[in-house]
Enzyme design. Sequence first.
Site, PDB file in Angstrom:
ATOM      1  N   THR A 125     -22.201  -4.679  -4.540  1.00 15.42           N
ATOM      2  CA  THR A 125     -22.750  -5.033  -3.033  1.00 15.42           C
ATOM      3  C   THR A 125     -21.572  -5.571  -2.177  1.00 15.42           C
ATOM      4  OG1 THR A 125     -23.789  -6.987  -3.635  1.00 15.42           O
ATOM      5  CG2 THR A 125     -24.951  -5.217  -3.897  1.00 15.42           C
ATOM      6  N   HIS A 126     -21.529  -5.442  -0.991  1.00 13.06           N
ATOM      7  CA  HIS A 126     -20.437  -5.801  -0.276  1.00 13.06           C
ATOM      8  C   HIS A 126     -19.050  -5.581  -0.844  1.00 13.06           C
ATOM      9  CE1 HIS A 126     -23.671  -8.621   1.509  1.00 13.06           C
ATOM     10  NE2 HIS A 126     -23.906  -8.617   0.039  1.00 13.06           N
ATOM     11  N   LYS A 128       2.921  10.739  -6.491  1.00 11.10           N
ATOM     12  CA  LYS A 128       1.632  10.726  -6.272  1.00 11.10           C
ATOM     13  C   LYS A 128       0.473  11.829  -6.404  1.00 11.10           C
ATOM     14  CE  LYS A 128       0.265   8.279  -2.797  1.00 11.10           C
ATOM     15  NZ  LYS A 128      -0.120   7.746  -1.658  1.00 11.10           N
ATOM     16  N   GLU A 138     -10.720  13.141   1.498  1.00 11.83           N
ATOM     17  CA  GLU A 138     -10.496  12.589   2.864  1.00 11.83           C
ATOM     18  C   GLU A 138     -10.831  13.581   3.747  1.00 11.83           C
ATOM     19  OE1 GLU A 138      -6.626  10.219   2.344  1.00 11.83           O
ATOM     20  OE2 GLU A 138      -6.475  11.633   0.804  1.00 11.83           O
TER      21      GLU A 138
END
Length: 459
Positions: free
Chosen positions: A155-156, A283, A290
């Site tokens: 949470t958060h 990468k 996205e």
Amino acid sequence: MKKLWGGRFQQSTDSLMERFSASISYDRILYAYDIEGSIAHCKMLAKCKIIKPAEAKKIIGGLGRIAKEFDEGRFEVHERLEDIHMNIESRLAELIGPVAGKLHTARSRNDQICLDIRMYLRDEVDEILLEIHRLAKTLLNLAKKNIDHIIPGYTHLQRAQPVLLSHHLLAHLEMFLRDRDRLKDCLKRINVMPLGSAALAGTNFPIDRHYVAKLLKFPAVSHNSMDSVSDRDFLIEFGSAASIIMMHLSRFCEEVILWSSSEFNMIELSDAFSTGSSIMPQKKNPDPAELIRGKTGRVYGNLVALLTLMKSLPLAYNRDLQEDKEPLFDSVNTVKMCLAVFDGMIKSAKFKKVSLEKLQTEGFLTATDIADYLVLKDLPFREAHEITGKTVAYCVQSKKNLAEVSLAEFKKISPRFKEDVMDHISIESSMDRKISHGGTARKNVVAQIERLKKELQKK
Ligand code: ARG
């Protein structure tokens, strides 16, 4: 090529105006619905003795030929004929002569376009429902397969309590099932037959709209001709359902993006659903996630475009309404594609197990279980919370995790702690205790998987 509305005009249309006015570049995708609707209309005109059977036969034959020309990519569209309706009607006249002109009796393009987009959208909604179903099954299978896989719940975006990965996946599945229900509900309002409302007032001819509805498999006909030709509520409802689907996908994508970073290290996307960097050879980027996150904005934009389009339109038809199509088509295509891509991405991804040790040693995930333990020893929860907070502070100070605190140390913090506190600190026992309905205990999640399996088997 003569304009079908040219009668009262003396001057020809400016070429700039023609280009500006034309919708054929995008509404041509409606051709099959336009033709199917015209065939039903023509059959009805004959049945109601408004045109002769031989005339109907000729018209229907011609429309069949046009459908074939479209199917085979031979149909030549003309911008100066504006839209799909007039391109087809004009070609019909070329093929069968003046009798083609009888087809447009008792209808207008205003009700015709409403029919076309309703037929188009109900088919597309069915397709989107199939995509949702496919993704739902994928998530269910992943939940089954990873049933022993525990992850930190957040949470958060701070570590909170341990949960099953399956529980997390099924949380997303719940969202997609609501999306399914929303679309099905929206389908009721899409599936209403508007043809025969004509321009706005209805028609002088004794038509049988219910017969057309039957031929085109509409369970209902619209009841007010003015509303019929100007109603776009069903597009806005769809646009909103589509936006919510995208919002759900986008939230999930955000997690996939976070989880695939080396900081989280919780998922690895397959090579088939990721891309590399043109400069940094090491990468592997979560581009599908996205892109879906990015496209969500487009679909929201389409919804706002439709709402804004409608907000000050007086009754009945206004040409503004032609602007409904591009946002609609774009949302349909985007949602369909994103659901399919997401399914491919998540299905082929590898979920990386987080070690129990890591779960136990990072983030005090079972602190709430210790507070609950103290409540079992008859302490009010607020006091229990306070004591547990002190325990955590002690751990931070002495650089320990909860499992490393000895019983003696616990007792020093509070005499309420007894030997059995040790059973409440482990990640596994924390999981097993979350037995409230909807909680993450393994047996709950297994039961949910069973329920969802049955739910997805329903027609
Ligand atoms: N292309 C038009 C549209 O998409 C069809 C209806 C045109 N009606 C009219 N009276 N100009 O809305």
